[in-house]
Write a protein that holds these residues in place. Structure first.
Motif, PDB file in Angstrom:
ATOM      1  N   ARG A 199     -99.723   4.553 150.560  1.00  9.52           N
ATOM      2  CA  ARG A 199     -99.333   4.222 149.188  1.00  9.52           C
ATOM      3  C   ARG A 199     -98.455   2.916 149.266  1.00  9.52           C
ATOM      4  O   ARG A 199     -98.867   1.956 148.357  1.00  9.52           O
ATOM      5  N   ASN A 200     -97.670   2.641 150.309  1.00  6.81           N
ATOM      6  CA  ASN A 200     -96.876   1.460 149.967  1.00  6.81           C
ATOM      7  C   ASN A 200     -97.828   0.228 150.677  1.00  6.81           C
ATOM      8  O   ASN A 200     -97.848  -0.865 149.965  1.00  6.81           O
ATOM      9  N   LEU A 201     -98.655   0.436 151.747  1.00 14.39           N
ATOM     10  CA  LEU A 201     -99.569  -0.559 152.065  1.00 14.39           C
ATOM     11  C   LEU A 201    -100.724  -1.048 150.999  1.00 14.39           C
ATOM     12  O   LEU A 201    -101.140  -2.399 150.754  1.00 14.39           O
ATOM     13  N   ALA A 202    -101.079  -0.041 150.342  1.00 11.74           N
ATOM     14  CA  ALA A 202    -102.395  -0.411 149.382  1.00 11.74           C
ATOM     15  C   ALA A 202    -101.614  -0.977 148.109  1.00 11.74           C
ATOM     16  O   ALA A 202    -102.449  -1.982 147.677  1.00 11.74           O
ATOM     17  N   THR A 203    -100.329  -0.775 147.941  1.00  5.28           N
ATOM     18  CA  THR A 203     -99.573  -1.345 146.820  1.00  5.28           C
ATOM     19  C   THR A 203     -99.185  -2.904 147.224  1.00  5.28           C
ATOM     20  O   THR A 203     -99.221  -3.747 146.490  1.00  5.28           O
TER      21      THR A 203
END
Length: 251
Positions: A199-203
């Motif tokens: 989730r953090n990497l996609a953001t």
């Protein structure tokens, strides 16, 4: 495949200017303003999540900074600074789970304002000696520690390097290389702590295009700004950073 990225519009309303501010800081203002990026994003997400989201953005900005300032770096000073800063990174990784986020914010904010007061009210003599090595070591370890916790390593190292009276481009280039090594050292501990999730990497991927724009803005300002105004802006960045972090910690 649909990535589970953050979709809250308020997050991007805060994150976009925060990333641009970070880019300007990375390339033109010696990280004085960039330390506000995590506190700003923490208005929408937690401090650890904000720090994790910014990791890929920082990597891209660091690489752009290395290419831009490759001819403007004090390598001897860099060799002195990097080991002490990495000690601070290790301390940050070890203590990360033991420290409350508000306590960290208050500590970083308080020290930032103290560093600023030292610069403004206890100015070094024009032809005085550089700061002692032990002081530089302490400030650099503090920089590595606060950088790991909240990407707020700029103010402590600014308090040291500004006293060396370096030209703006050499100042900015040397710090660009220093923070490349600091940020590179944070990847494994961040993964170990479970912060680099999908989730953090996609953001982060969504925010990446803003990185070169922020760096471009910072480079243009760094090449055109007067030295006296340059350092005033750094002090302003330190004041805003310290005040925001201290407020967050005491609230």
């Amino acid at each position: 495949m649909n990535f589970p990225l953050i979709t809250d519009p308020f997050f991007y309303l805060i994150a976009v200017p925060a990333v641009l501010l970070l880019g300007v800081s990375k390339s033109g203002f010696g990280a004085g303003f960039g330390s506000l990026a995590v506190p700003l994003m923490a208005l929408a997400v937690t401090v650890p999540q904000a720090a994790a989201i910014l990791m890929p953005v920082l990597l891209l900005m660091d690489l752009l900074g290395l290419a831009t300032f490759r001819n403007h770096v004090d390598r001897a000073l860099l060799r002195l600074m990097v080991p002490f800063a990495l000690v601070g990174v290790v301390l940050g990784a070890v203590l990360f789970k033991l420290l409350d986020a508000q306590v960290v914010a208050a500590i970083v904010g308080g020290f930032t304002l103290l560093f600023l007061a030292q610069q403004m009210f206890f100015k070094p003599k024009p032809h005085g000696p550089p700061p002692p090595r032990w002081q530089g070591a302490l400030l650099l370890m503090t920089s590595g520690f606060t950088s790991f916790i909240a990407h707020a390593g700029g103010p402590p190292v600014n308090a040291y390097v500004m006293r060396l009276k370096m030209p703006p481009l050499l100042f900015t280039g040397t710090l660009a290389y220093l923070f490349f090594f600091i940020n590179l050292a944070k990847w494994l501990p961040y993964a170990w702590l479970g912060l680099l999730d999908l989730r953090n990497l996609a953001t982060s991927v969504v925010l990446l295009p803003l990185a070169p724009l922020g760096v471009w803005l910072g480079v243009r300002l760094a090449r055109r700004i007067r030295p006296d105004l340059f350092y005033r802006l750094i002090r302003l960045g330190m004041f805003l950073t310290g005040s925001k972090l201290l407020w967050d910690g005491l609230a």
